[in-house]
Motif scaffolding. Structure first.
Motif, mmCIF file in Angstrom:
data_model
loop_
_atom_site.group_PDB
_atom_site.id
_atom_site.type_symbol
_atom_site.label_atom_id
_atom_site.label_comp_id
_atom_site.label_asym_id
_atom_site.label_seq_id
_atom_site.Cartn_x
_atom_site.Cartn_y
_atom_site.Cartn_z
ATOM 1 N N GLN A 81 0.841 -1.191 0.000
ATOM 2 C CA GLN A 81 0.000 0.000 0.000
ATOM 3 C C GLN A 81 0.877 1.242 0.000
ATOM 4 N N ASN A 82 0.279 2.356 -0.290
ATOM 5 C CA ASN A 82 1.027 3.601 -0.329
ATOM 6 C C ASN A 82 1.371 4.089 1.074
ATOM 7 N N PHE A 83 2.549 4.676 1.196
ATOM 8 C CA PHE A 83 2.981 5.357 2.416
ATOM 9 C C PHE A 83 3.363 6.769 2.005
ATOM 10 N N TYR A 84 2.979 7.728 2.807
ATOM 11 C CA TYR A 84 3.139 9.126 2.423
ATOM 12 C C TYR A 84 4.060 9.883 3.368
ATOM 13 N N ILE A 85 4.737 10.881 2.817
ATOM 14 C CA ILE A 85 5.543 11.809 3.607
ATOM 15 C C ILE A 85 4.683 13.055 3.800
ATOM 16 N N MET A 86 4.390 13.334 5.048
ATOM 17 C CA MET A 86 3.553 14.486 5.366
ATOM 18 C C MET A 86 4.400 15.547 6.076
ATOM 19 N N GLU A 87 4.013 16.779 5.898
ATOM 20 C CA GLU A 87 4.686 17.885 6.570
ATOM 21 C C GLU A 87 3.622 18.686 7.315
ATOM 22 N N VAL A 88 3.901 19.030 8.546
ATOM 23 C CA VAL A 88 2.954 19.815 9.344
ATOM 24 C C VAL A 88 3.329 21.290 9.199
ATOM 25 N N LYS A 89 2.349 22.063 8.749
ATOM 26 C CA LYS A 89 2.561 23.499 8.541
ATOM 27 C C LYS A 89 1.412 24.269 9.176
ATOM 28 N N LYS A 90 1.647 25.534 9.409
ATOM 29 C CA LYS A 90 0.576 26.399 9.900
ATOM 30 C C LYS A 90 -0.158 26.980 8.695
ATOM 31 N N ASP A 91 -1.487 27.020 8.794
ATOM 32 C CA ASP A 91 -2.263 27.644 7.730
ATOM 33 C C ASP A 91 -2.334 29.158 7.962
ATOM 34 N N GLU A 92 -3.115 29.854 7.165
ATOM 35 C CA GLU A 92 -3.181 31.313 7.252
ATOM 36 C C GLU A 92 -3.737 31.810 8.588
ATOM 37 N N LYS A 93 -4.444 30.955 9.322
ATOM 38 C CA LYS A 93 -4.981 31.321 10.637
ATOM 39 C C LYS A 93 -4.069 30.867 11.769
ATOM 40 N N GLY A 94 -2.963 30.228 11.435
ATOM 41 C CA GLY A 94 -2.029 29.758 12.446
ATOM 42 C C GLY A 94 -2.319 28.362 12.977
ATOM 43 N N ASN A 95 -3.333 27.716 12.405
ATOM 44 C CA ASN A 95 -3.654 26.351 12.814
ATOM 45 C C ASN A 95 -2.714 25.360 12.127
ATOM 46 N N LEU A 96 -2.359 24.312 12.854
ATOM 47 C CA LEU A 96 -1.502 23.291 12.263
ATOM 48 C C LEU A 96 -2.290 22.434 11.281
ATOM 49 N N LYS A 97 -1.637 22.109 10.170
ATOM 50 C CA LYS A 97 -2.295 21.343 9.127
ATOM 51 C C LYS A 97 -1.279 20.387 8.510
ATOM 52 N N ALA A 98 -1.662 19.116 8.303
ATOM 53 C CA ALA A 98 -0.793 18.146 7.640
ATOM 54 C C ALA A 98 -0.929 18.327 6.135
ATOM 55 N N VAL A 99 0.219 18.480 5.468
ATOM 56 C CA VAL A 99 0.246 18.698 4.027
ATOM 57 C C VAL A 99 1.020 17.558 3.383
ATOM 58 N N LEU A 100 0.453 16.975 2.338
ATOM 59 C CA LEU A 100 1.127 15.896 1.617
ATOM 60 C C LEU A 100 2.368 16.442 0.924
ATOM 61 N N LYS A 101 3.511 15.836 1.229
ATOM 62 C CA LYS A 101 4.761 16.282 0.631
ATOM 63 C C LYS A 101 5.161 15.371 -0.522
ATOM 64 N N ASP A 102 5.015 14.053 -0.327
ATOM 65 C CA ASP A 102 5.412 13.108 -1.365
ATOM 66 C C ASP A 102 4.896 11.717 -1.003
ATOM 67 N N THR A 103 4.977 10.796 -1.945
ATOM 68 C CA THR A 103 4.677 9.398 -1.681
ATOM 69 C C THR A 103 6.006 8.692 -1.428
ATOM 70 N N ALA A 104 6.151 8.112 -0.238
ATOM 71 C CA ALA A 104 7.410 7.460 0.134
ATOM 72 C C ALA A 104 7.541 6.102 -0.531
ATOM 73 N N ALA A 105 6.477 5.362 -0.595
ATOM 74 C CA ALA A 105 6.472 4.037 -1.211
ATOM 75 C C ALA A 105 5.071 3.795 -1.722
ATOM 76 N N GLY A 106 4.986 2.964 -2.741
ATOM 77 C CA GLY A 106 3.666 2.728 -3.301
ATOM 78 C C GLY A 106 3.484 1.313 -3.799
ATOM 79 N N ILE A 107 2.411 1.132 -4.516
ATOM 80 C CA ILE A 107 2.075 -0.182 -5.050
ATOM 81 C C ILE A 107 3.215 -0.651 -5.953
ATOM 82 N N GLY A 108 3.645 -1.856 -5.728
ATOM 83 C CA GLY A 108 4.747 -2.450 -6.479
ATOM 84 C C GLY A 108 5.464 -3.436 -5.596
#
Length: 76
Positions: free
Chosen positions: A40-67
């Motif tokens: 299954q897919n595994f993802y690299i996520m990055e936690v960033k603050k949005d425009e209101k200062g709230n923390l939000k997980a943002v997809l950075k890349d796919t670390a591993a996938g189907i194969g």
């Protein structure tokens, strides 16, 4: 369960149905490899603050996938 009509006592058809597993999971596509290891897919996520200062997980890349996974190259 649908594949075997709910009869999980008969192991051979049940195992064959599990091997065919190919569905969308919460991580995306999912299936079993020849050694029954889930692929299954595994993802690299990055936690960033949005425009209101709230923390939000943002997809950075796919670390591993189907194969093929590295371990299946050595497991027979």
């Amino acid at each position: 369960m649908k594949e075997v009509g709910g009869k999980i006592e008969t192991r051979t058809p049940w195992r064959a149905a599990l091997r065919k597993a190919n569905f969308q999971s919460v991580r995306g596509p999912f299936k079993f490899n020849n050694n029954h290891y889930p692929i299954q897919n595994f993802y690299i996520m990055e936690v960033k603050k949005d425009e209101k200062g709230n923390l939000k997980a943002v997809l950075k890349d796919t670390a591993a996938g189907i194969g093929r996974t590295p371990i299946t190259r050595t497991v027979r």
